[in-house]
Design an enzyme around this catalytic site. Structure first.
Site: not given
Length: 326
Positions: A311, A55
């Protein structure tokens, strides 16, 4: 791909924008994983990224482009935790204020880390309140810039740098990748990665990986329209609980993604344990869904190479310890 809100050139510009600030995360290979699934698998480990997830890429690409006046006013974002930390870290680096709307039941480590980067945390009930409404109202009151977690061109382009790196690093390894599996919530990472990869390697197939009860992208790809998560759905994958695919991300994914894979919470738990025991990686539930899909044989084995994106690694310590001891 000029008809989309994000182009390959946007991803290239994002790569230059975040260079030297974001981490160029490793593309790893594990003999134990290859043996388990019966083919060569490369793991893009975004747990090594700044703030412990991908992110930060999109957040810094977005916020570093704000004007001086916008920076003074600050930003407002909403997130279950990883976007929150990415935005908070970026605003700390750029010396600007941030308020992040987060669910009260988010992992305590994500809330604590967001505050540690200097951001103000506003808690809400994810089952009875709308984070978008709270954040939008807050931004209007403060004259701040609203930073969505995935439905923003600069956010998507920033996440797409994951795809650029996969292409570059797999080529350096002499690995012929034919499939890429990407964890999917709102679809920003998937859309950016697909944009980057398909521009130069259109033969590579991309797949979303989602928790079984949050399979809105998989269902949307089947029906051709944006489907929604059923009310009351729950999963240990706190990072992947967007209510529906994004307005900007879905058209990209609809055009470029070959299909959607889903995994159960038990399959995610098994993947987290496998990563700890055999790969020596700490992986959070939402970050483990692509790995879980490979381990659970959701795709047929190929003679070529499969790349998966892990992720994030921001897992609550007590949850993680209990899972490993179970």
């Amino acid at each position: 791909m000029s008809g989309f809100v994000v182009t390959y050139e946007d991803v290239e510009r994002a790569a230059k924008q975040i260079e030297g600030v974001a981490v160029r995360t490793p593309l790893l290979e594990f003999a134990a994983l290859n043996a388990r699934v019966g083919q060569r698998v490369l793991v893009k480990f975004e747990g090594a990224q700044r703030t412990g997830s991908f992110k930060f890429r999109g957040a810094y690409n977005r916020l570093s482009r704000l004007t001086e006046q916008e920076r003074k006013a600050g930003v407002v974002a909403w997130s279950s935790g990883n976007h929150a930390q990415g935005v908070a870290a970026a605003t700390q680096l750029l010396a600007m204020p941030a308020a992040i709307v987060m669910p009260a039941d988010a992992p305590t480590i994500k809330i604590a880390n967001t505050r540690a980067y200097g951001a103000e945390v506003v808690l809400y009930d994810r089952y009875t309140q709308s984070r978008e409404e709270i954040a939008t109202k807050l931004a209007q009151q403060r004259g701040a810039v609203l930073v969505p977690s995935f439905d923003d061109p600069h956010i998507i382009a920033g996440q797409g740098t994951v795809g650029l790196e996969i292409l570059q690093q797999s080529a350096a390894l002499g690995a012929e990748v034919d499939r890429v599996l990407v964890c999917c919530g709102g679809g920003g990472l998937l859309a950016g990665t697909a944009t980057a990869i398909k521009a130069s390697r259109p033969e590579i197939k991309l797949y979303s990986a989602e928790p079984a009860d949050f399979d809105d992208t998989a269902r949307s790809l089947q029906t051709g329209q944006r489907e929604h998560v059923k009310a009351g759905a729950q999963s240990i994958c706190d990072a992947l609980q967007a209510p529906s695919p994004g307005k900007l991300t879905f058209p990209i994914n609809q055009a470029l993604v070959s299909g959607g894979l889903t995994v159960t919470d038990d399959e995610v738990r098994s993947a987290i344990r496998f990563a700890f025991a055999n790969m020596k990686l700490v992986v959070e539930p939402g970050g483990a869904v692509a790995l879980a899909a490979v381990l659970a044989a959701k795709l047929p084995v190929s003679e070529k190479v499969c790349a998966i994106v892990v992720s994030g690694a921001n897992v609550d310590p007590s949850f993680y310890a209990a899972l490993l001891m179970d």
